[in-house]
Design an enzyme around this catalytic site. Sequence first.
Site, PDB file in Angstrom:
ATOM      1  CB  CYS A   1      17.828   7.523 -51.226  1.00 17.29           C
ATOM      2  SG  CYS A   1      19.075   6.351 -50.728  1.00 17.29           S
TER       3      CYS A   1
ATOM      4  CB  CYS B   1      21.649   7.867 -51.641  1.00 13.87           C
ATOM      5  SG  CYS B   1      20.630   6.468 -51.969  1.00 13.87           S
ATOM      6  CG  ASP B   2      20.829  11.780 -51.626  1.00 13.11           C
ATOM      7  OD1 ASP B   2      21.864  11.443 -52.226  1.00 13.11           O
ATOM      8  OD2 ASP B   2      19.699  11.753 -52.142  1.00 13.11           O
TER       9      ASP B   2
END
Length: 314
Positions: free
Chosen positions: A138, A141-142
């Site tokens: 992701c 997200c990261d």
Amino acid sequence: MSDKIEHVKCLIIGSGPAGYTAAVYAARANLAPVLYTGPEPGGQLMITTDVENYPGYPDGVMGPQMMDDFRKQAERFGTQVRMEKIVKVDFSGPVHKAWGESGKEIHSDSIIISTGASAKWLGIPSEQRLMNKGVSACAVCDGFFFKGLEVAIVGAGDTAAEEASYLAKLCPRVHMLVRRDEMRASKIMQKRVMDTENITIHWNTETDEILGEEEVEGVRVINNKTGEKSVIPVKGFFVAIGHKPNTGIFKDWLKMDETGYLITQPDSSRTDVEGVFASGDAQDKIYRQAVTAAGTGCMAALDAERYLTEKEII
Ligand code: NDP
């Protein structure tokens, strides 16, 4: 009936665009739906940045914001949203049964499945070992953790293209590992990637191993035309190679294809079990868009309402 058993008219399993749209329609039709969000409330859109192709948002919208709006709309009409996962079902009788993680047993006259799909992994040992130590599925997200660092992303579909573009705004160089000599992504997404100066596309390239012990230090790749191996020094490794449907708990009860997508009857959301309806990515491996998921969620709620009326339950 024990305290642990609850009877409802309409149970919705899953909380992406399909689940919440089904909830809006079911609640407005007075079915008093109960929706179990599953382990990732909001579904895949929670890990998406700009959604530019959902009608009604002329300036685009962030995925999490859109899902928050969906949830509020579902709750406004009385949907009970529960942040819990359904872990087991039993569709053997006229009243369908489902169990939440807490052990609660739900009996429902109709069930709408909208459990979506999850990211696929390459399946190599170094990917597993370095998971969350530089390996991620992701970017949204990261990606932030890799600000200012070089990263690689594997995949050549719209997801990979979208995530590569996202990472290119944070990272000095993004290496895109494409296993063929062409990309599967839509033309507009391909153009975006190719026009981005700090994205390097490595054609005919597969991942041999992700390097590093405690954190990602690089990726050894292999050119599948020449057999030549080389190392790209990266600190982050993103996997964007598609998804698999979250339908494991239904495998003993519902018809699905060889990859686990639920099979619905033509022009309908009906599964092969009466009173059980399927919507969204759990049953759609072709379109897989938020708007199509929402559309099939609407269909499932209308089909459930019709079914409950025919059975004289409502
Ligand atoms: P796709 O299935 O479309 O693409 C997966 C990609 O991963 C393919 O390029 C495939 O390669 C590659 N791949 C698969 N396995 C491996 C492997 N083991 N090693 C290396 N590469 C591998 O998945 P997406 O998640 O990209 O997209 C899913 C759907 O969602 C699509 O319909 C897409 O259009 C849609 N989507 C739309 C978006 C938008 O409109 N904004 C954004 C994101 C997704 P190969 O091509 O060789 O098979």
